[in-house]
Write an enzyme that holds these catalytic residues in place. Structure first.
Site, PDB file in Angstrom:
ATOM      1  N   ARG A   1      -6.620  -1.029  -6.938  1.00  0.00           N
ATOM      2  CA  ARG A   1      -5.729  -2.099  -6.492  1.00  0.00           C
ATOM      3  C   ARG A   1      -4.521  -1.574  -5.720  1.00  0.00           C
ATOM      4  O   ARG A   1      -3.721  -2.347  -5.198  1.00  0.00           O
ATOM      5  CB  ARG A   1      -5.233  -2.902  -7.695  1.00  0.00           C
ATOM      6  CG  ARG A   1      -6.343  -3.473  -8.520  1.00  0.00           C
ATOM      7  CD  ARG A   1      -5.790  -4.197  -9.714  1.00  0.00           C
ATOM      8  NE  ARG A   1      -5.031  -5.362  -9.313  1.00  0.00           N
ATOM      9  CZ  ARG A   1      -5.557  -6.539  -9.047  1.00  0.00           C
ATOM     10  NH1 ARG A   1      -6.850  -6.723  -9.164  1.00  0.00           N
ATOM     11  NH2 ARG A   1      -4.806  -7.549  -8.688  1.00  0.00           N
TER      12      ARG A   1
ATOM     13  N   TRP B   1       0.840  -0.832  -4.709  1.00  0.00           N
ATOM     14  CA  TRP B   1       0.506  -0.877  -3.286  1.00  0.00           C
ATOM     15  C   TRP B   1       1.686  -1.578  -2.643  1.00  0.00           C
ATOM     16  O   TRP B   1       1.914  -2.765  -2.850  1.00  0.00           O
ATOM     17  CB  TRP B   1      -0.787  -1.661  -3.081  1.00  0.00           C
ATOM     18  CG  TRP B   1      -1.283  -1.654  -1.664  1.00  0.00           C
ATOM     19  CD1 TRP B   1      -1.987  -0.666  -1.035  1.00  0.00           C
ATOM     20  CD2 TRP B   1      -1.138  -2.707  -0.702  1.00  0.00           C
ATOM     21  NE1 TRP B   1      -2.279  -1.037   0.255  1.00  0.00           N
ATOM     22  CE2 TRP B   1      -1.781  -2.274   0.491  1.00  0.00           C
ATOM     23  CE3 TRP B   1      -0.538  -3.965  -0.716  1.00  0.00           C
ATOM     24  CZ2 TRP B   1      -1.829  -3.058   1.639  1.00  0.00           C
ATOM     25  CZ3 TRP B   1      -0.589  -4.740   0.436  1.00  0.00           C
ATOM     26  CH2 TRP B   1      -1.231  -4.282   1.588  1.00  0.00           C
TER      27      TRP B   1
ATOM     28  N   LYS C   1     -16.684   0.680   8.241  1.00  0.00           N
ATOM     29  CA  LYS C   1     -16.854   1.765   7.265  1.00  0.00           C
ATOM     30  C   LYS C   1     -16.293   3.069   7.842  1.00  0.00           C
ATOM     31  O   LYS C   1     -15.577   3.801   7.168  1.00  0.00           O
ATOM     32  CB  LYS C   1     -18.334   1.999   6.913  1.00  0.00           C
ATOM     33  CG  LYS C   1     -19.020   0.954   6.075  1.00  0.00           C
ATOM     34  CD  LYS C   1     -18.607   0.934   4.625  1.00  0.00           C
ATOM     35  CE  LYS C   1     -17.421   0.075   4.394  1.00  0.00           C
ATOM     36  NZ  LYS C   1     -17.568  -1.306   4.091  1.00  0.00           N
TER      37      LYS C   1
ATOM     38  N   LYS D   1      -8.483  -1.949  -2.726  1.00  0.00           N
ATOM     39  CA  LYS D   1      -9.766  -2.644  -2.826  1.00  0.00           C
ATOM     40  C   LYS D   1      -9.599  -4.148  -2.938  1.00  0.00           C
ATOM     41  O   LYS D   1     -10.361  -4.912  -2.367  1.00  0.00           O
ATOM     42  CB  LYS D   1     -10.539  -2.126  -4.033  1.00  0.00           C
ATOM     43  CG  LYS D   1     -11.902  -2.758  -4.128  1.00  0.00           C
ATOM     44  CD  LYS D   1     -12.937  -1.830  -4.631  1.00  0.00           C
ATOM     45  CE  LYS D   1     -14.325  -2.391  -4.430  1.00  0.00           C
ATOM     46  NZ  LYS D   1     -14.767  -2.313  -3.030  1.00  0.00           N
TER      47      LYS D   1
ATOM     48  N   GLU E   1     -19.837  -3.862  10.670  1.00  0.00           N
ATOM     49  CA  GLU E   1     -19.672  -3.287   9.337  1.00  0.00           C
ATOM     50  C   GLU E   1     -19.715  -1.749   9.413  1.00  0.00           C
ATOM     51  O   GLU E   1     -18.937  -1.060   8.747  1.00  0.00           O
ATOM     52  CB  GLU E   1     -20.756  -3.848   8.404  1.00  0.00           C
ATOM     53  CG  GLU E   1     -20.790  -3.291   6.996  1.00  0.00           C
ATOM     54  CD  GLU E   1     -19.495  -3.479   6.207  1.00  0.00           C
ATOM     55  OE1 GLU E   1     -18.589  -4.194   6.659  1.00  0.00           O
ATOM     56  OE2 GLU E   1     -19.385  -2.856   5.140  1.00  0.00           O
TER      57      GLU E   1
ATOM     58  N   HIS F   1     -18.623  -5.981  30.198  1.00  0.00           N
ATOM     59  CA  HIS F   1     -17.393  -6.764  30.403  1.00  0.00           C
ATOM     60  C   HIS F   1     -16.155  -6.010  29.933  1.00  0.00           C
ATOM     61  O   HIS F   1     -15.159  -6.617  29.562  1.00  0.00           O
ATOM     62  CB  HIS F   1     -17.515  -8.110  29.681  1.00  0.00           C
ATOM     63  CG  HIS F   1     -18.633  -8.950  30.193  1.00  0.00           C
ATOM     64  ND1 HIS F   1     -18.676  -9.429  31.481  1.00  0.00           N
ATOM     65  CD2 HIS F   1     -19.793  -9.352  29.606  1.00  0.00           C
ATOM     66  CE1 HIS F   1     -19.799 -10.111  31.669  1.00  0.00           C
ATOM     67  NE2 HIS F   1     -20.495 -10.069  30.538  1.00  0.00           N
TER      68      HIS F   1
ATOM     69  N   CYS G   1      -1.358  -4.204  -6.383  1.00  0.00           N
ATOM     70  CA  CYS G   1      -0.898  -3.490  -7.564  1.00  0.00           C
ATOM     71  C   CYS G   1      -1.756  -3.831  -8.782  1.00  0.00           C
ATOM     72  O   CYS G   1      -2.386  -4.873  -8.841  1.00  0.00           O
ATOM     73  CB  CYS G   1       0.550  -3.790  -7.917  1.00  0.00           C
ATOM     74  SG  CYS G   1       1.653  -3.677  -6.515  1.00  0.00           S
TER      75      CYS G   1
ATOM     76  N   GLU H   1     -12.366   2.983   8.148  1.00  0.00           N
ATOM     77  CA  GLU H   1     -11.551   2.936   6.930  1.00  0.00           C
ATOM     78  C   GLU H   1     -11.593   4.224   6.130  1.00  0.00           C
ATOM     79  O   GLU H   1     -10.622   4.563   5.470  1.00  0.00           O
ATOM     80  CB  GLU H   1     -11.851   1.691   6.075  1.00  0.00           C
ATOM     81  CG  GLU H   1     -13.207   1.593   5.456  1.00  0.00           C
ATOM     82  CD  GLU H   1     -13.441   0.250   4.730  1.00  0.00           C
ATOM     83  OE1 GLU H   1     -12.492  -0.432   4.342  1.00  0.00           O
ATOM     84  OE2 GLU H   1     -14.621  -0.097   4.568  1.00  0.00           O
TER      85      GLU H   1
ATOM     86  N   ASN I   1       2.740  -7.770 -10.433  1.00  0.00           N
ATOM     87  CA  ASN I   1       1.771  -7.765  -9.341  1.00  0.00           C
ATOM     88  C   ASN I   1       1.934  -9.096  -8.616  1.00  0.00           C
ATOM     89  O   ASN I   1       1.853 -10.153  -9.249  1.00  0.00           O
ATOM     90  CB  ASN I   1       0.357  -7.627  -9.908  1.00  0.00           C
ATOM     91  CG  ASN I   1      -0.714  -7.907  -8.862  1.00  0.00           C
ATOM     92  OD1 ASN I   1      -0.520  -7.616  -7.682  1.00  0.00           O
ATOM     93  ND2 ASN I   1      -1.825  -8.472  -9.282  1.00  0.00           N
ATOM     94  N   GLY I   2       2.158  -9.051  -7.300  1.00  0.00           N
ATOM     95  CA  GLY I   2       2.348 -10.299  -6.550  1.00  0.00           C
ATOM     96  C   GLY I   2       3.534 -10.158  -5.623  1.00  0.00           C
ATOM     97  O   GLY I   2       4.004  -9.042  -5.361  1.00  0.00           O
TER      98      GLY I   2
HETATM   99  C1  G6P Z   1     -10.198  -5.225   1.075  1.00  0.00           C
HETATM  100  C2  G6P Z   1     -11.245  -4.189   0.735  1.00  0.00           C
HETATM  101  C3  G6P Z   1     -12.535  -4.478   1.487  1.00  0.00           C
HETATM  102  C4  G6P Z   1     -13.003  -5.891   1.197  1.00  0.00           C
HETATM  103  C5  G6P Z   1     -11.913  -6.923   1.490  1.00  0.00           C
HETATM  104  C6  G6P Z   1     -12.293  -8.292   0.975  1.00  0.00           C
HETATM  105  O1  G6P Z   1      -9.818  -5.096   2.393  1.00  0.00           O
HETATM  106  O2  G6P Z   1     -10.782  -2.896   1.065  1.00  0.00           O
HETATM  107  O3  G6P Z   1     -13.538  -3.555   1.097  1.00  0.00           O
HETATM  108  O4  G6P Z   1     -14.129  -6.170   1.976  1.00  0.00           O
HETATM  109  O5  G6P Z   1     -10.706  -6.543   0.833  1.00  0.00           O
HETATM  110  O6  G6P Z   1     -12.364  -8.248  -0.424  1.00  0.00           O
HETATM  111  P1  G6P Z   1     -13.218  -9.208  -1.312  1.00  0.00           P
HETATM  112  O7  G6P Z   1     -12.988  -8.738  -2.721  1.00  0.00           O
HETATM  113  O8  G6P Z   1     -12.677 -10.594  -1.092  1.00  0.00           O
HETATM  114  O9  G6P Z   1     -14.638  -9.090  -0.901  1.00  0.00           O
END
Ligand code: G6P
Length: 610
Positions: free
Chosen positions: A27, A75, A487, A605, A483, A506, A2, A490, A100-101
């Site tokens: 957020r 969120w 991508k 994020k 990675e 395997h 949030c 997500e 937030n929390g």
């Molecule tokens: C969330 C974001 C990702 C990010 C991860 C870690 O899942 O959606 O894009 O890699 O958090 O975040 P940080 O800010 O610790 O890199």
């Protein structure tokens, strides 16, 4: 997670709060709300399900007047995304809060409050906080004392903004475990979860510390620490411009951020190199001294940052000759550890606020590591403040939820770290000079890959109707395959998994048929022949291969095999260069599928809750 924002001003605050929310939407964005104290002294509240834009429309239709207010973008953690669970939460039409929390003891408090006659209107953990504050106010406490008293009953994490309709001259904020900044204006003050939310109204900030409670008026900010002592916290001026968070001519933030990578990498190298040498001070003033005795490295991170850590493990052992272990923070924090002698503990995080990474750092500090280092993109973040040493990536604000430029700048930071530590082990000055030269070539190489954008967009069409995709890599390209898969899943919601290509036989080979696209990252390195055999195993079973390879790789296109040629680079920097086409592929598939590229469903994020 949030995002929260609040304002006390001599001008109407609704537009400021809504713009703040728009900037905090990374957020969380499942619902949003705002409450202002209107000129008649009543609390006016508007809450909507969905994104901040819905709230903006609602407020445009029913304007809110008032010079004191708070707002929230959510969120969901406790209670489904729904209007009645959206913040601000209000008690007895008198006081309102944004939070937030997570309040961990909310069930116990809720039971007590119900027994005492409070009526609950949401399923959130937050609502107990506003009722606890109300109870104190009803007993005659001032707003600041009411928040202080209520806070003593809370377990868990919070950043709070609180207003009282019977006290129009104060906005109260509290921070415990979740980020919160105060924006200092002229005759007005603000609070928010980060500085970006407030950049349109100020560039002067006070960063609250854990346990701080603050009382804001038009003219003053008073802060008390966790022991109730009045404290002065410094005002810092931010050099980030409000425009840095704008999308410009790009269709999405993610695309903008992908294309910003050559600049972001150049900025991250800027000031860190002196001729052919790395300046150890890039990691902090005492880095030389502290690094000299390092004999082992542990790296902990989440999500994309974790993938950067996995690449670094290969570099650390191959280049520097230092044992390196890597773990996701959510696992690390809950197990026992054997800490090696003279070990360096590294956290990597774009935001510097990821709850699991922060908790892992705190645990590491208590368990005997020699030194802690944060690699982070946000200078004022908690991770930065709590680490002994810091390397700041200079990627600039990253808004797209799917991380791109933060990742490649983290790789640059890790490469610099590897060389700096390697200097105390086996790297000669001539080795360092060669590696620095390689680093300097990265921005131009990435420019060359970005020029392939339209052909990768065309390739994306072949993925749109797929349900699954497999990504393959070997060696340091395996984390890059991971990675790439992250991508794609997500932002396009296509199920994607990455495998080290040698593991195919395997299990995953059983999945291969004509419906299964297989993406391989295949630079011309020592493992190429092995990888080619793995690709043959896929081809022989009818799988559709899409291979990203450099020009030196002898590989022919043909039935079931598409080859996308990338510029040739040195093995050591291949992981950085080969990331780019996978970002572009995921982006274009998502655009074709029509998903919400910058704010994919269910994600956020910055994950400031467990
Ligand atoms: C969330 C974001 C990702 C990010 C991860 C870690 O899942 O959606 O894009 O890699 O958090 O975040 P940080 O800010 O610790 O890199």
């Amino acid at each position: 997670m949030c995002g929260i924002v609040g304002a006390i001003a001599q001008r109407p605050v609704a537009a400021i709060l809504l713009e703040g929310l728009r900037r905090l939407e990374y957020r969380g964005y499942d619902s949003a709300g705002i409450a202002v104290l209107d000129p008649s002294g009543q609390l006016s509240r508007v809450r909507t399900l969905g994104k901040v834009s819905r709230l903006v429309e609602e407020v445009a239709a029913n304007p809110l007047a008032g010079t004191l207010g708070i707002a929230h973008t959510r969120w969901a953690t406790h209670g489904e995304p729904a209007t009645h669970n959206a913040h601000p939460h209000v008690s007895h039409d008198r006081c309102a809060i944004v939070h937030n929390g997570i309040v961990e003891n909310h069930e116990e408090l809720r039971r007590e409050q119900i027994a005492a006659g409070h009526r609950f209107t949401s399923e959130t953990d937050t609502e107990v906080v506003v009722h606890a504050i109300y109870d104190e106010l009803a007993r005659g406490a001032s707003l600041i004392d009411a928040v202080r008293q209520a806070a003593t009953r809370l377990r868990g994490a919070y950043a709070l903004g609180v207003i009282d309709s019977e006290d129009p001259g104060h906005l109260v904020a509290a921070r415990q475990g979740s980020p919160l900044v105060i924006g200092v204006g002229f005759g007005e003050h603000f609070i928010a979860s980060d500085v970006f939310a407030l950049l349109p109204v100020t560039n002067r900030f006070i960063f609250l510390e854990e346990g701080d409670i603050a009382e804001l008026t038009l003219e003053s900010v008073r802060i008390w620490d966790r022991d109730g002592q009045a404290v002065e916290r410094p005002i810092k001026t931010s050099s980030v411009s409000a425009d840095a968070t704008e999308r410009g001519e790009y269709r999405h933030y993610m695309l903008k951020e992908i294309f910003e990578q050559p600049r972001a990498i150049a900025d991250t190298l800027d000031g860190r190199l002196a001729g052919n040498r790395i300046l150890p001070e890039s990691f902090g003033n005492q880095a030389s001294e502290l690094f000299a005795s390092i004999e082992a490295v542990t790296i902990v991170a989440c999500g994309t940052s974790f993938h950067a850590a996995l690449v670094a493990r290969y570099w650390m052992e191959a280049i520097a000759g230092i044992p390196c272990q890597v773990e996701v923070a959510s696992e690390y924090r809950y197990r026992s550890h054997v800490v090696a002698k003279n070990a360096l503990f590294v956290t990597i995080s774009q935001s510097g606020e990821t709850a699991d990474s922060l908790a892992a750092l705190r645990q590491a500090k208590a368990s005997g590591y020699q030194t802690t280092l944060a690699i982070c993109n946000v200078p004022e973040s908690s991770l930065v403040r709590e680490s002994d040493l810091v390397f700041l990536t200079h990627a600039g604000p990253e808004i797209g939820v799917a991380s791109t430029k933060a990742f490649t700048t983290q790789l640059i930071a890790l490469f610099l770290l590897t060389i700096t530590l390697g200097r105390f082990k086996r790297l000669e000055a001539s080795d360092e000079a060669r590696l620095v030269e390689l680093l300097r070539s990265v921005p131009a190489k990435i420019e060359e890959v970005l020029a392939l954008d339209s052909s990768i967009a065309a390739l994306a069409e072949q993925f749109v109707d797929k349900q699954h995709t497999l990504f393959l890599g070997r060696g340091e390209q395996y984390p890059i395959a991971m990675e790439g898969a992250l991508k794609l899943k997500e932002i396009s919601y296509i199920h994607a998994e990455a495998y080290p290509a040698g593991e195919l036989k395997h299990g995953p080979l059983a999945l291969i048929d004509e419906q299964m696209p297989v993406v391989a990252v295949a630079p011309n390195n020592a493992l190429l022949e092995k990888l080619k055999s793995n690709l043959e195993e896929v081809r022989a079973r009818g799988g559709q291969l899409y291979v990203f390879a450099d020009f030196q790789v002898p590989l022919d296109e043909g039935e079931g095999v598409t080859v996308i040629r990338l510029p040739e680079t040195d093995d050591l920097i291949d992981p950085i260069v080969f990331t780019i086409p996978l970002q572009l592929l995921a982006y274009h598939v998502a655009v074709l599928k029509g998903t919400d590229v910058d704010q994919p469903r269910n994600l956020a994020k910055s994950v400031t809750v467990e």
